[in-house]
Scaffold this active site. Structure first.
Site: not given
Ligand code: NVA
Ligand code: CP
Length: 308
Positions: A106, A133, A136, A228, A268, A296
């Site tokens: 990540r 993502h 997800q 989101d 999400c 997930r």
């Molecule tokens: N769009 C959000 C998703 C978090 C799971 C981010 O990138 O922070």
């Molecule tokens: N939805 C998701 O990816 O959650 P986290 O950022 O907590 O991993």
């Protein structure tokens, strides 16, 4: 379906059949787990998780999912390895390939995950980048399939920022034959490569892809409304300005009334209540939203068991 050794970096690298196979496999794995059967498919296999951004769901679902498959995992946070700073990504990839069987990353720049995968000799999983993502969306599709007992022909309307989640939703929905509408302010559209992929794929799967700026028009006939956060990880400095820009894109009862009568709302998570979604609508849909979070783990177990 043989996916052994394949990376899981973007849904655009997969065919419709492969995505549908992974969803069927996830359903079977979930059913087994619910009845107390944990087949040790990944015994003696090791997964390394690298996080340059925070996480709750991704970290815990991968760690516990890997354990349920009989394998082990190890988590490295940014302050521990400083991905791409302490040493090159290509060196990190080659070092980890000597120890582990799979790596999940990540991070911010999508090209860093691509660079890692290029040099790694083990499969690489994208656990969220600024661009997309994919894990997800596998959980989202699993949740939708469980709820409606089908995917093809449903309409999903994503309301909010055309971000990483929106990009992956475009690809995922088009691949499984779902109509997908993105409703965002002008200037906040999803990335063109995802839009182009979705449009091309939709021609083959018989679905429809749209960007509709007015959320009141966009949600019409939607079976699934999805949202989101308005400011993603790394955009914290823009949060205040975005609160103003995105105000008309809040998921609230008035907007939900314009969707199909039997619709569900997905998120999400993490959620910012009273920003992108009201507390009322989140709680009304809590059962499905927390099932989505649980999924997930089941979806990722299917991915892990297929590519390792
Ligand atoms: N769009 C959000 C998703 C978090 C799971 C981010 O990138 O922070
Ligand atoms: N939805 C998701 O990816 O959650 P986290 O950022 O907590 O991993």
């Amino acid at each position: 379906m043989n996916l052994k050794g394949k990376d899981f970096i973007t849904l655009m690298d997969f065919t419709s059949d492969e995505i549908l196979y992974l969803l069927d496999f996830a359903e079977a794995i979930k059913k087994d787990a619910k009845s107390g059967h944990f087949l040790p498919i990944l015994e003696n296999k090791n997964l390394v998780l690298i996080f340059s951004k925070p996480s709750l769901r991704t970290r815990v679902s991968f760690e516990i999912g890997m354990r349920q498959l009989g394998g082990s995992s190890l988590t490295l946070k940014q302050d521990e390895i400083n991905l791409g700073v302490r040493e090159t990504i290509s060196d990190t990839a080659r070092v980890l390939s000597g120890y582990a069987d799979c790596v999940m990353i990540r991070t911010f720049a999508h090209k860093d995950v691509e660079e890692f995968a290029k040099y790694a000799t083990i499969p690489t999983i994208n656990g969220l980048t600024d661009d997309c993502h994919p894990c997800q969306i596998m959980a989202d599709l699993l949740t939708i399939k469980e709820h409606f007992s089908k995917l093809k022909g449903l309409k999903l309307c994503y309301v909010g920022d055309g971000n990483n989640v929106a990009n992956s939703l475009l690809a995922g929905c088009a691949l499984v034959g779902m109509d997908v509408t993105i409703s965002c302010p002008e200037g906040y559209e999803p990335m063109s490569n995802f839009l182009n992929f979705a449009n091309e794929t939709a021609k083959k799967t018989g679905s429809k892809v749209e960007v509709v700026h007015d959320p009141n028009i966009a949600v019409k006939d939607a079976n699934i409304i999805y949202t989101d956060v308005w400011a993603s990880m790394g955009q914290e400095g823009e949060a205040q300005a975005r609160r103003e820009i995105f105000k008309p894109y809040q998921i609230n009862s008035s907007l939900c009334q314009k969707a199909a009568s039997e619709h569900i709302v997905l998120h999400c998570l993490p959620a910012h209540r009273e920003e992108e979604i009201t507390h009322e609508i989140l709680e009304k849909n809590a059962d499905i939203i927390f099932k989505q979070a649980e999924n997930r783990m089941h979806a990722q177990k299917a991915i892990l068991a297929s590519i390792i």
